[in-house]
Structures are given as structure tokens and as C-alpha cells.
Design a protein around this motif. Sequence first.
Motif, PDB file in Angstrom:
ATOM      1  N   UNK A 204       0.880  -1.171   0.000  1.00 19.37           N
ATOM      2  CA  UNK A 204       0.000   0.000   0.000  1.00 19.37           C
ATOM      3  C   UNK A 204       0.917   1.220   0.000  1.00 19.37           C
ATOM      4  N   UNK A 205       1.015   1.888  -1.132  1.00 14.68           N
ATOM      5  CA  UNK A 205       2.047   2.908  -1.317  1.00 14.68           C
ATOM      6  C   UNK A 205       1.432   4.258  -1.680  1.00 14.68           C
ATOM      7  N   UNK A 206       2.322   5.274  -1.738  1.00 11.88           N
ATOM      8  CA  UNK A 206       1.883   6.627  -2.076  1.00 11.88           C
ATOM      9  C   UNK A 206       2.295   6.972  -3.502  1.00 11.88           C
TER      10      UNK A 206
ATOM     11  N   UNK B 118       1.421   9.466  15.159  1.00  8.57           N
ATOM     12  CA  UNK B 118       1.533   9.484  13.702  1.00  8.57           C
ATOM     13  C   UNK B 118       2.835   8.848  13.236  1.00  8.57           C
ATOM     14  N   UNK B 119       2.816   8.419  11.996  1.00 10.65           N
ATOM     15  CA  UNK B 119       4.007   7.927  11.320  1.00 10.65           C
ATOM     16  C   UNK B 119       3.828   8.131   9.824  1.00 10.65           C
ATOM     17  N   UNK B 120       4.921   8.163   9.082  1.00  7.00           N
ATOM     18  CA  UNK B 120       4.795   8.335   7.633  1.00  7.00           C
ATOM     19  C   UNK B 120       5.907   7.555   6.941  1.00  7.00           C
ATOM     20  N   UNK B 121       5.718   7.348   5.636  1.00  5.28           N
ATOM     21  CA  UNK B 121       6.724   6.639   4.867  1.00  5.28           C
ATOM     22  C   UNK B 121       6.249   6.418   3.450  1.00  5.28           C
ATOM     23  N   UNK B 122       7.016   5.611   2.722  1.00  4.22           N
ATOM     24  CA  UNK B 122       6.651   5.316   1.331  1.00  4.22           C
ATOM     25  C   UNK B 122       5.469   4.352   1.267  1.00  4.22           C
ATOM     26  N   UNK B 123       5.252   3.600   2.348  1.00  8.32           N
ATOM     27  CA  UNK B 123       4.180   2.601   2.362  1.00  8.32           C
ATOM     28  C   UNK B 123       3.437   2.672   3.679  1.00  8.32           C
ATOM     29  N   UNK B 124       2.319   1.964   3.707  1.00 13.59           N
ATOM     30  CA  UNK B 124       1.524   1.874   4.939  1.00 13.59           C
ATOM     31  C   UNK B 124       2.317   1.187   6.040  1.00 13.59           C
ATOM     32  N   UNK B 125       3.098   0.193   5.672  1.00 11.52           N
ATOM     33  CA  UNK B 125       3.879  -0.531   6.669  1.00 11.52           C
ATOM     34  C   UNK B 125       4.920   0.384   7.319  1.00 11.52           C
ATOM     35  N   UNK B 126       5.540   1.238   6.536  1.00 13.07           N
ATOM     36  CA  UNK B 126       6.513   2.186   7.088  1.00 13.07           C
ATOM     37  C   UNK B 126       5.826   3.216   7.977  1.00 13.07           C
ATOM     38  N   UNK B 127       4.615   3.601   7.598  1.00 11.06           N
ATOM     39  CA  UNK B 127       3.916   4.667   8.329  1.00 11.06           C
ATOM     40  C   UNK B 127       3.313   4.173   9.631  1.00 11.06           C
TER      41      UNK B 127
ATOM     42  N   UNK C 184       2.654   8.187   2.558  1.00  8.78           N
ATOM     43  CA  UNK C 184       1.557   7.575   3.311  1.00  8.78           C
ATOM     44  C   UNK C 184       1.710   7.988   4.773  1.00  8.78           C
ATOM     45  N   UNK C 185       0.633   8.484   5.353  1.00 12.26           N
ATOM     46  CA  UNK C 185       0.633   8.901   6.756  1.00 12.26           C
ATOM     47  C   UNK C 185      -0.426   8.082   7.506  1.00 12.26           C
ATOM     48  N   UNK C 186      -0.018   7.481   8.602  1.00 15.31           N
ATOM     49  CA  UNK C 186      -0.957   6.733   9.454  1.00 15.31           C
ATOM     50  C   UNK C 186      -1.010   7.411  10.812  1.00 15.31           C
ATOM     51  N   UNK C 187      -2.220   7.716  11.272  1.00 14.27           N
ATOM     52  CA  UNK C 187      -2.403   8.342  12.584  1.00 14.27           C
ATOM     53  C   UNK C 187      -3.436   7.520  13.339  1.00 14.27           C
ATOM     54  N   UNK C 188      -3.032   7.000  14.479  1.00 14.16           N
ATOM     55  CA  UNK C 188      -3.981   6.200  15.247  1.00 14.16           C
ATOM     56  C   UNK C 188      -4.011   6.625  16.699  1.00 14.16           C
ATOM     57  N   UNK C 189      -5.127   6.314  17.330  1.00  9.15           N
ATOM     58  CA  UNK C 189      -5.297   6.646  18.740  1.00  9.15           C
ATOM     59  C   UNK C 189      -4.499   5.663  19.595  1.00  9.15           C
ATOM     60  N   UNK C 190      -3.805   6.180  20.572  1.00  9.63           N
ATOM     61  CA  UNK C 190      -3.026   5.344  21.477  1.00  9.63           C
ATOM     62  C   UNK C 190      -3.915   4.792  22.580  1.00  9.63           C
ATOM     63  N   UNK C 191      -4.034   3.467  22.626  1.00  7.77           N
ATOM     64  CA  UNK C 191      -4.731   2.770  23.714  1.00  7.77           C
ATOM     65  C   UNK C 191      -6.093   3.396  24.026  1.00  7.77           C
TER      66      UNK C 191
END
Length: 926
Positions: free
Chosen positions: A690-692, A916-925, A698-705
Amino acid sequence: MAQIPDNPLILIDGSSYLYRAFHAYPETMSNGKIQTNAIYGVVNMIRSMLRQYPSDRIAVIFDAKGKTFRDDMYPEYKAHRPPMPDELRSQIEPLHKIIRSMGLPLLAIEGVEADDVIGTISTQASQAGIPVLISTGDKDMAQLVNDKVTLINTMTNVILDREGVIEKFGIPPELIIDYLSLMGDKVDNIPGVPGVGEKTAKALLQGIGGLDALYQNLDKISDLTFRGSKSMAKKLEEHKDDALLSYQLATIKLDVALDETPESLVKQDPDKDNLTEMYSQLAFKSWLNELTEGGESTGSVSSSGKAQDGSSSQVNTSAVKIDQDGYQTILDEATFLSWLDKLKAASLFAFDTETDGLDYMTANLVGLSFAIKEGEAAYVPVAHDYLDAPQQLSREWVLDKLKPLLEDENLAKVGQNLKFDMSILARYDIELRGIRHDTMLASYVYDSVGGRHDMDSLALRFLQHQCISFEQIAGKGKNQLTFNQIDLEQAGVYAAEDADITLRLHNRLIESIEANQKLQTIYDEIEVPLVPVLSRMERTGVLIDDSLLHAQSQEIAVRLTELEQKAFEIAGEEFNLSSPKQLQAILFDKMGLPVVKKTPSGAPSTNEEVLQELALDYPLPQVILEYRGLAKLKSTYTDKLPKMINPATGRVHTSYHQAVTATGRLSSTDPNLQNIPVRNEEGRRIRQAFVAEKGWKVVAIDYSQIELRIMAHLSGDQALLDAFREGKDIHTATAAEILGVHIDQVSSEHRRRAKAVNFGLIYGMSAFGLAKQLGISRGEAQSYMDTYFERYPGVMQYMEDTRSQASENGYVETLFGRRLYLPEIRSRNGMRRKAAERAAINAPMQGTAADIIKKAMLSVDRWIEDEGQGRVRLLMQVHDELVFEVQESFLPEIVNKIQKLMESAALLNVPLVAESGFGESWEQAH
């Protein structure tokens, strides 16, 4: 359609409808002591029959308790059927009492089935010249049809006379037993002839004749043209005993000794006192009203039977009479323009699209339907293409005229699953606005577990109306027509009914939604506004690197072969790793492994839970588990995702569903993005694909716990609140509390165990389950849990209060008022009740988390539409995570903005933290 004679002898197959009613009507129907859905469904069917086909001659027939002569003939008969659920068994006696109190003869004869009683009476009646109408959903009854005997399926309104049987089955009634004996019946465990299905059975019977004729002409079977005809004679010869046995089992007995005769089965006056008592006990308020106040309602109780505590307004579910005279198909400009004026003047109108497919990215618009008031609806065909079709208005002209209306925010629309219609219209450069109501979402918010939320199910549940099914007008299977190929006369009524039913459902549902301020807020401020957000997100799609997936598929294929060989070596022979039957033979017969659990038929189970337990001590189950996991990953994702790439966009477009899960969470299909494994390397590698787009990340932002934070808020436990407010790692803090050590002394193993406790408790895990997960003794696990509750007493109190309130109310609520009904919370079955109690504890947390991320999506989408267009795209929502595609040059400011929006989606007594995290792919983000 078959004509029903006046005053027929009506024989109602109560047993046929019992299970169907039990599953068709919501489990939440209850009087607070027992479920009442089967009682309601069967009685409702009987009432409907009496309204539609008034007759003095009637009887209701049920199976009696105990075995029948077929069990003596064939001990395996119906052996696969699980025992009747307690929740259904408890409804039998009150159901029988109501039927008898209605003045209706009720028969249940020991040693035979209801079919045999009905067969005997219908034969006697037809010989005496009395017309018979059998109300049943059982296909086996077709063998009874003759010039005097007709079938009706009350749930689908399908009527079968002799011609109807021939049209439905391709054979006359006198060959139905032969048909059943060839095919067998998996449900009743009738063997039949292996390899003979509907098509083959029909071809044999049409080509040669019944069972006797077939066995007298085995040499002629190879001349028939159906697939497999050359080898069929041998199969029939090999399985002759099974075929003959099946014939006996499928034959309805016509000579049951009965005290009753067709002439004696006469309806008596109802016992109103008994009915009043029963309707009162079972909380059937509308029926009670008919008796006590002379009301004219033919309808019922709340669809969910949730009136005990007066906490929720009930939906009126009285039957409606649909008159199609108010439907029209619009084929000329003047009529269309007249309707356009009506739509502009309406305070609210129902709207639906008809398409030639279900893929919102490729389906073409075939027509549109509208309703402005109940019973007044129209269909505008724009792309029917069968030969000799009447002149239609052009799609371009119609859409040009409709575009201002459909895009007007101030013109209120209601639909059923309007997200689909919005996406279809977007393909024609129309942005649907003014979405005020959606009946699918209204039903879901009203009662998420009350049944399915598609229009046909809602019409049955809330209007007691059977909609025209798509199969009725388009056929089934590979020869099914698409909507553009359907005759306009049929298409027009079907489409207009869709709009009419939608408007009627809205009028029924909205009163109950608006009667509860919390539910109205969930509906008006979360679910309905989310429709355009999800539509845009789906249409944006996500970019996939198919070369990575192809490479992974090849690697998995190699590994599967290796695992297969390893399994063969351990087993000492080759076998099909995907076959439960062969695996049973290897594990339990050959290798003698302990049987952990059995299937309903009594065979040793080889499901995943069983294999996981056996894998702790034996190597072969370990290999099988790895093999199954990789095989599923390959078929579901690495092989399938590349084929799902849309050629026009180069992206994969999932479908998000708002009205599926019980707790409010979104789910997705085609592909299912929620279930891509994240805890193993192979699952993470799928996310690498899953790439950009070039120049984007690709940026993934999720709620912590988030669920643990919600637990702290809901329980008000001071130690838990302090830990989150002080920014401590909650699992490390919990480990320190449980072990009684300083936080600096907590090891990674301690933290792992504390994490299992934290999440296990909010999902209602027992000490046994925790011990199993951590690989420790049950006593040690219980000690962890006891210490946890000592350190966090507020959590224990919250759980006890929640269980108590759920049992009293029959439901729990999220922080924002979303409601989850728990039909099993008062169940007499201990396992079911415990499961409901676990759901009661978890649902407020999971449901609140779902509400929060939906609110976050709304905030983020508003900001993107106002300020972020061209710089950021919302791609996916997966559990507590949002995934974006962001232009590299704007990365820091956009990520910071979205994090703030997500963290302000709700105000809790602890901080909401978005990571948050980001990268070239969803896995990196991620």
C-alpha cells in the motif's frame, strides 16, 4: 398466478415457519423473561393468512416431540441437526396456547412429522372435493399438489399450483419424490445419489422418468446431454440402495390415523380472555390493544420488543397495504418536468438509483426513482437497452435537469444506503447534497442487532411487506439479467416500490429516533454526515504496488509446498491439508491425538481453536495452522489484491459498511482492510504494497490505547486516571501495580503480561483464557486478575454496575448514547448469558471508540474540504487508525493539524493521544 378458491381448507405448517420466524425476527424481541420472536413471527404469519384468505376451515400443524418412523427406518435421519435452542424451546408452549386461544385447531401427532399429518388431511380433503391451501416453506410439500391442493409460502407470497410446480422445479408434482430421492437433503441427512444436484436430477427425470424408469433404463442415460451423463448410470447402480431409501424417507405419509377429519377442522370463536392474558404477558401491545380497546391495528409489538422499561419509543410495525396504482414510469419530457416541480416543492423526497452492477466505480446508471408521499412514486428509465424498448428520455437530458435539484443542500432527501447512490452520481459529475435521512442508518441506530438493515428485511420487519425481489424480475444464477435488460413494465414497478418503501420506512423509523435525544444525535451528527465522507474515501482508493504482492505470492507458494511436505512426513502419508475430514482421520484416528471438541454431528473438530490447543504439544497441528494462515493470506490478499486494481484509477477501492457491526465500528469488504494481519511478518509485508503516489507520503495516525483510556473515563478509577494524566506507559504502570515493584524494575516480559491483563479484562477474558494466552497456570492468572482489581477497584465496580444495568435495561450505551441491545443478557443458558455480560462490558468502550473515530473523520474531512484539497487525501479507516496520502512538501503542518483534530474529537477525563508515522508505504507509516 394460481387462483385460490373461496373458503379453502387452510393447513398451516407451523413447524416450517417456527425456525424461520426465530431467525427472521430479532432476538431482542422479549417480554423480559423469554424471547418472543418465534411466537410473534408464527402468529403474525397466521394472522396474515386469515386476512388474505378468509376461511372457516383451518388447522395449524406442528411436529410432535420425540422420534418418528423415519428415525426407525434410518437412524441417521436428521442426525446432523443441532438440538433446538433453549430460547426457541421456551416459546413453543405459549405459541401453542395462543393458537388454540385464537380458536384454531392445532395438531401434533406422535411418531410422524407435520408433513405426514398435512399430507393425510390434504389427501382426504381432495378426495372429498374440498379445496386445500397448504401454507408452508417446505419444498417437499410440492409432492402433494394436485388439482385440489395448492401451496403458498406466506413469507415470500409465492403460490404453487400444478403449473407453478412445473415452472419452479421443471417437473410435475408426481415426480417430486423422485427428484428429492436423487438429490438427497443435507439438512435432513437424506443420502440421495452422490454427484446429483438440481440440474442433473431434473435432466434425468425429464429425459427418462422417475426412479423406477431410471433403473429400468440405465443403458439410455448416457444418451442424455447433461454434463456427466456418461458416468451417471454407474453412480445410480452403485448407490441404488441409497436412492431407494431416500425415496422412502422423502415420501410424505398419506394414511396417518387421525381423530380429526377435513370436515371437523373448523375455526371456533377466539378465547379473548386467554388472548388478553397471553398478549399482556408477552408484551404484544398492539395486539392487546385490538382486544381491549377495539383498535384496528393488524400490527404488532416493537420490532425489538424493548418496551419493558419505557426507555425507547417503539416503532409501529403494523402491516401496510401497498397499492401500486400510484406508481408511474416516466417516458416523456412533460411528465418528467411535472415531477421535477413536485420534487422541488416537497419538504422531503425519497430517492434511489438503478444500475447495471453493484461496483460503485464501474456501474452505469440505468434509471432513477422518486417518491414524494406514501404510495406516490415514479421511475425514470434512462438506459434500458433490450429490443423493442419504448422511447426513453436520454440520460444526459435527465441528469442535466436533475443536477441542480440533487446538488441543492436545502432540498432534503432520504434514501436506503445513499452512499452507493452518491458514488454512482459522482460518475456523472453530480455531487449529491441534502442527504438528511438514510433508512438503513436509522434502523441501525435504532437497534443495531435487531436484524439485517437492507431494505427487503426492513420492509418485512417494520411494514410486514414482502418487496418485489430482484430475482423475481431478473432471474437467478449465470443467466440473471442486469437491470438495463429488464422489461420496463416490471422495472418501473420494482424501482418505484423501492422509493415508496424507503419513504414509508423513514416515516416509521424517524419518530422513534427523534423520541430519544441521544439516538437522534448519533443519527443526525455522526452517521448521516459520515455518508459523503465514506463515499469520497472509497472513490479516492489506495495505490497498490502489485509487483510486491506477486513476489510475495510466489514466496508463499514455495513455503506452502514446504509445509505440505513437512506435514506429510509427520503424518507418514499424503493427505489434503485443507480437508477437515482427512485431517480428522490423520490426527485422531491414525495419530491418536486427544479430541478437544466435537462438531454438532459428533465428529472431532479441527477448527482453529482446537488446533491452537493441540499445537502446544504436537508438531502437526502447528504445521497445519501455519499452512492455513499462509494459504488464507495468499488467496485473500497477495493473489486477490492485484486483480482488484481499478484500471481507470490504478487503485484499489474498498466498500465501507456503516450498518454491520453491533457496536458502531465500520467494516470493509472487497477488499477487507480491517483484517490484514499486523502481528506477523507476512501481514506487515502486505502493508508494504500500500504505497503513495510519487511526491506524496503515506501517513498513518492512530489513537493510542483508546479503549483503555475510555475505560479510565467510564470507570473513574483514580489510579487509572492518574496513570494516563501523567503520561505513563499504561502497561508498564499496570505491571508495577500488579507485581508491587517500582516502575523502573518492570521488564519487557512483565509489561507483556500486564498488556494481556489490560486488554483481556476489557474483553471479558476469564482467568482460564488469560492463562492460556500467557502460557501460565490458571492460579497465577487468577492472582494477576485479583491484584489488578485490588489496585484498580473502580474498574471492578464499573464492570459490576454495567452487568447489573445491562441485565435490568436489556442494553448498554456508549459515552455518546449509541445503544447496543443484549438479547441474551437474561438468558437461562449460562454460557449465552456470560457472553452477553462480556459484550456488555466491552461494547461501551469499543462503541465509544467507534464514535470518536467517526467524529474525527468528520472533523478531518471538513478541514480537507475547506483547506486541504490537493494536499491531503483520506484513504482508509482501520479500527482506531486513519490513513492518508499527503504531499511531501506539506507533511509536517498537515500531520500536526490532523493529530490535533483527532485529539479534540472528544473530551474525556484523560488525554486523547493520536500518534503518527509516515513513509513510502503503509507498513513504514504504521
